[in-house]
Design an enzyme around this catalytic site. Structure first.
Site, short mmCIF file in Angstrom:
data_model
loop_
_atom_site.label_atom_id
_atom_site.label_comp_id
_atom_site.label_asym_id
_atom_site.label_seq_id
_atom_site.Cartn_x
_atom_site.Cartn_y
_atom_site.Cartn_z
N CYS B 34 0.96 -1.14 -0.18
CA CYS B 34 0.11 -0.23 -0.12
C CYS B 34 1.04 1.51 0.26
O CYS B 34 0.33 2.37 0.05
CB CYS B 34 -0.87 -0.04 1.13
SG CYS B 34 -2.18 -1.27 1.11
N CYS B 103 -2.10 7.90 7.35
CA CYS B 103 -0.81 8.21 8.00
C CYS B 103 -0.79 8.43 9.30
O CYS B 103 0.02 7.88 10.05
CB CYS B 103 -0.12 9.17 7.06
SG CYS B 103 0.29 8.71 5.29
#
Lengths: 395, 147
Positions: B34, B103
């Site tokens: 990813c 994130c």
């Protein structure tokens, strides 16, 4: 130093294009469909631009249809050939896995309407062969569409040979030549193409304007409905200033093509050789069959967006096919089409030249990239896993 | 600009970047497929995080989120580190674009994974349900929303 090395995304307008566009806004603002004198003068300029653009790609002026750009031209090309095929019971469409989304998404839309689509493999080299096309053509094939130059990796497809196969089998052939026109010698007759798309902003012309070339006799369907402009096939008052800018830019690009090709080729080869010296790096796409102005590399163990941001901080504008820059979960479909694993495709860098780039800029890129790659590898747990043998190197 | 000044500062000048050879707890989360992996190293004395380092493979916001998270837990008791939320990381960074919020989730999970490793190595009891098992949404999905 500031280096703009993202010309495959878009180019800066040339002085000649800006001058032609501004002159068009000041002097050719009338409606080219009007009967009065200013309207007829605009018409003359429109037709002169059409003739000039036609001559640059070996077409006749009546085969040139002005559009809003490459995406519209691609969409109209595919829908036109698909519709024409369907009228004869042909509903099979052939293209490749690494086309621009303007082609792929148009094909998806056609698939939902009941067409069947075959996407040809482009191999590790990023090149599709005429033999693949010949083998894929069926009795009910309505069109073949193969891009001239891939926008991400720069590989040049054997368009002339694919066109010959299509001619022989009687299947209409479209090429998305958005990255080719102005960068390679393109001749619609010699290249055996029936339809071709181009966009002005890839060769230092304005954005929002392009061309669909349609060989005389090729049936075009409308994407936009309205008046009688462009022989009723692309209605809407023509954006004449932008068209004049495009014609000037293309003239200049075609005139300087031999000189630019020689210069870009030298720059490209120095860039490829310099970047290849970085350990565990990979040139994406065939090393020989490539456009002079596009270089695409993967660096193992790092992620493309952080590379781009650090390059930007050093004054280098480039692009990447990483997921983080595409705004989606997956990295570039082009790099995945080459068979690259996701984790390698995330670490990609595309550098692309325009008319203004110099060898000094290539040297600056080569001074800058290796340090940034090493720094990002130093802080990368993926690189650590690769270097300690916990994971095998892929490149 | 895509990123706030704080994000760019932490991306370009990351704090506590590196490794700890004698770490008491190491946590690694994410998925290279990813495009982001974070590895967090903790040095713990008397329940206090006396040192922290990180390594990150990922985009600008992944590196900035890791950097900010380490600053927010350094010198703090382990219990406070466990309470660090991705939302707090996002706020400290002056915001992240919606498609980059995952994130900050990774940063939160990396800290928690490192604490779990510390607990495991030292035989400290905990409720496993409180920790990422390495297979949660943040390791697979990029559409994690701010929570």
């Amino acid at each position: 130093m500031f280096v703009y090395a993202d010309n495959a995304a878009t180019t800066q307008m040339s002085a000649a294009a800006k001058e032609a566009l501004c002159a068009g806004m000041e002097q050719a603002w009338a409606n080219a469909s009007s009967l009065h004198t200013p309207g007829q003068k605009a018409r003359e300029q429109l037709e002169a631009a059409r003739a000039q653009i036609a001559s640059c790609i070996g077409a006749s002026p009546r085969e040139i249809y002005f559009t809003s750009g490459g995406s519209e031209a691609d969409t109209q090309a595919l829908f036109s050939l698909a519709r024409a095929g369907a009228r004869k019971g042909k509903r099979h469409l052939i293209s490749t896995t690494f086309e621009h989304h303007a082609v792929l998404h148009a094909l998806e839309a056609l698939e939902k309407e009941g067409y069947s689509v075959t996407l040809l493999d482009v191999h590790e080299t990023g090149v599709v062969t005429p033999e693949q096309v010949a083998a894929a053509i069926r009795e009910d094939t309505a069109l073949v569409s193969v891009m001239y130059v891939n926008n991400e990796i720069g590989t040049v497809q054997p368009i002339r040979e694919i066109g010959a196969v299509c001619r022989e089998k009687g299947v209409p052939f479209h090429t998305d030549a958005v990255q080719a026109v102005g960068h390679l010698p393109v001749d619609v007759a010699a290249d055996n193409v029936d339809l071709l798309s181009l966009a002005a902003h890839k060769f230092h012309g304005p954005k929002g304007v392009g061309v669909l070339y349609a060989k005389a006799g090729t049936p075009l369907s409308n994407v936009i409905y309205g008046g009688a402009q462009e022989r009723s096939r692309r209605p809407g008052t023509e954006n004449l200033p932008a068209i004049l800018g495009m014609a000037a830019a293309l003239r200049e690009a075609c005139d300087s093509l031999p000189e630019n090709t020689a210069r870009w080729t030298q720059m490209r080869d120095r860039l490829i050789s310099g970047l290849s010296a970085i350990p565990h790096s990979r040139l994406n796409g065939d090393p020989v069959r490539r456009a002079p102005g596009i270089v695409n590399f993967c660096f193992e163990g790092i992620e493309g967006e952080s590379l781009l941001l650090l390059l930007d901080a050093k004054g280098i504008a480039a692009s990447s096919g990483s997921a983080c820059t595409s705004g989606s979960l997956d990295p570039s479909h082009v790099l995945l089409a080459l068979g690259l694993p996701h984790e390698v495709a995330h670490g990609s860098l595309r550098l692309s030249f325009g008319a203004a780039n110099t060898m000094d800029e290539v040297d600056y890129i080569l001074e800058t990239v290796p340090g940034i790659v090493s720094y990002l590898r130093e802080i990368s747990p993926v690189w650590e896993a690769l270097e300690t043998g916990r994971q095998p190197h892929r490149i | 600009m895509l990123y706030s000044e704080t994000v760019m500062d932490h991306f370009q000048h990351p704090r506590n970047v590196g490794k700890l050879d004698d770490a008491d707890g190491i946590g690694e989360v994410g998925n290279a497929k990813c495009g982001d992996i974070m590895k967090m190293y903790l040095k713990i004395r008397d329940g206090i995080i006396v040192d922290v380092k990180f390594n990150t493979f990922g985009c600008g916001s992944a590196i900035a989120s890791s950097s900010m998270a380490t600053e927010m837990i350094k010198g703090k008791p382990v219990s406070e580190a466990l309470a660090l939320s991705n939302k707090a990381v996002v706020e400290a960074l002056g915001g992240l674009p919606a498609h980059k919020l995952h994130c900050s989730v990774l940063a939160e999970e990396a800290v928690r994974a490192a604490v779990k490793d510390y607990y495991d190595k030292n035989g400290i009891a905990y409720d496993p349900a409180e920790f990422c098992n390495g297979d949660c949404a943040c390791c697979h999905e990029h559409d994690v929303q701010q929570n």
